[in-house]
Design a protein around this motif. Structure first.
Motif, PDB file in Angstrom:
ATOM      1  N   SER A   1     -25.552  -4.379   1.493  1.00  0.00           N
ATOM      2  CA  SER A   1     -25.316  -5.473   2.426  1.00  0.00           C
ATOM      3  C   SER A   1     -24.650  -4.939   3.689  1.00  0.00           C
ATOM      4  O   SER A   1     -23.932  -3.932   3.661  1.00  0.00           O
ATOM      5  N   ALA A   2     -24.887  -5.638   4.794  1.00  0.00           N
ATOM      6  CA  ALA A   2     -24.407  -5.174   6.104  1.00  0.00           C
ATOM      7  C   ALA A   2     -22.976  -5.638   6.333  1.00  0.00           C
ATOM      8  O   ALA A   2     -22.713  -6.599   7.065  1.00  0.00           O
ATOM      9  N   ASN A   3     -22.054  -4.953   5.673  1.00  0.00           N
ATOM     10  CA  ASN A   3     -20.631  -5.215   5.852  1.00  0.00           C
ATOM     11  C   ASN A   3     -19.843  -4.033   5.298  1.00  0.00           C
ATOM     12  O   ASN A   3     -20.295  -3.375   4.355  1.00  0.00           O
ATOM     13  N   PRO A   4     -18.685  -3.751   5.871  1.00  0.00           N
ATOM     14  CA  PRO A   4     -17.811  -2.763   5.239  1.00  0.00           C
ATOM     15  C   PRO A   4     -17.347  -3.294   3.887  1.00  0.00           C
ATOM     16  O   PRO A   4     -17.309  -4.513   3.663  1.00  0.00           O
ATOM     17  N   GLY A   5     -16.995  -2.397   2.979  1.00  0.00           N
ATOM     18  CA  GLY A   5     -16.525  -2.819   1.673  1.00  0.00           C
ATOM     19  C   GLY A   5     -15.365  -3.799   1.773  1.00  0.00           C
ATOM     20  O   GLY A   5     -14.423  -3.585   2.531  1.00  0.00           O
ATOM     21  N   GLY A   6     -15.483  -4.925   1.055  1.00  0.00           N
ATOM     22  CA  GLY A   6     -14.420  -5.920   1.050  1.00  0.00           C
ATOM     23  C   GLY A   6     -14.594  -7.049   2.049  1.00  0.00           C
ATOM     24  O   GLY A   6     -13.928  -8.082   1.937  1.00  0.00           O
ATOM     25  N   ASP A   7     -15.487  -6.907   3.037  1.00  0.00           N
ATOM     26  CA  ASP A   7     -15.735  -7.963   4.015  1.00  0.00           C
ATOM     27  C   ASP A   7     -16.974  -8.775   3.619  1.00  0.00           C
ATOM     28  O   ASP A   7     -17.800  -8.338   2.825  1.00  0.00           O
ATOM     29  N   ALA A   8     -17.106  -9.959   4.214  1.00  0.00           N
ATOM     30  CA  ALA A   8     -18.238 -10.834   3.908  1.00  0.00           C
ATOM     31  C   ALA A   8     -19.529 -10.250   4.470  1.00  0.00           C
ATOM     32  O   ALA A   8     -19.544  -9.720   5.584  1.00  0.00           O
ATOM     33  N   PRO A   9     -20.640 -10.337   3.725  1.00  0.00           N
ATOM     34  CA  PRO A   9     -21.924  -9.848   4.234  1.00  0.00           C
ATOM     35  C   PRO A   9     -22.344 -10.608   5.493  1.00  0.00           C
ATOM     36  O   PRO A   9     -22.086 -11.807   5.628  1.00  0.00           O
TER      37      PRO A   9
END
Length: 198
Positions: free
Chosen positions: A126-134
């Motif tokens: 998914s297009a997000n850094p780990g821990g952030d919302a996609p």
């Protein structure tokens, strides 16, 4: 532009059925390392892939158990990731040392066209850094990654559940993550093959 970026072992953000994904050439060690680095991903966490068809599937999996063939015929293209024995020569970051690889065929026309035209499997984190919302649109993804990646637009996506992730062997299947493909639908296709849930 997206294909030129991929050929240089760069990453692209592209739409899938639910969220935007981050794609790189799955058979390229430098490209996969770049995805893991940008994502901030734990070394032991596998990276799933999308493929265009059975021929491309054969480039990343060592074998496809009979239950997995039935599931692929029923649910691909669509939000079902099958976890299967990986080819030994894949970049280790893809499998997380498990010897298994998660693969699906996307039903989103842009994602499918991207991997088909590239002619190689793409990573599908998914297009997000780990821990952030996609990310649900390109603007959200751009806030995460800036100009470090190329972007392929597909409008605002619906979000919701991601793909169901299913580990499949010859004589059993196990749900790794519940998602958009229902457990009841999986049971109907699996028939007498036992299905357990993590």
């Amino acid at each position: 532009e997206a294909h030129a970026t991929l050929r240089r072992d760069g990453a692209v953000v592209y739409p899938t059925e639910t969220f935007y994904g981050r794609g790189a050439r799955a058979l390229s060690y430098p490209a996969v390392a770049g995805v893991a680095r940008l994502k901030g991903r734990d070394a032991g966490k596998p990276i799933a892939l999308i493929v265009a068809d059975e021929a491309m599937l054969a480039r990343v999996v060592a074998r496809v158990p009979a239950p997995a063939r039935r599931l692929a015929a029923a649910f691909w293209p669509g939000p079902l990731t099958l976890v299967l024995p990986a080819h030994a020569d894949l970049p280790p970051a893809l499998t997380g040392g498990s010897g298994m690889i998660g693969v699906r065929v996307s039903s989103h026309p842009v994602a499918h066209a991207l991997v088909t035209a590239l002619g190689e499997p793409l990573t599908a984190t998914s297009a997000n850094p780990g821990g952030d919302a996609p990310a649900l649109d390109v603007a959200e993804a751009r806030r995460y990654f800036g100009e470090a990646v190329a972007y392929v637009g597909g409008g605002r996506l619906a979000g919701g559940l991601g793909s169901t992730v299913l580990l499949v062997a010859d004589d059993a299947a196990r749900v790794i993550r519940r998602g958009a493909t229902s457990i009841d639908a999986l049971r109907r296709v699996l028939g007498t093959t036992p299905l357990s849930q993590s």
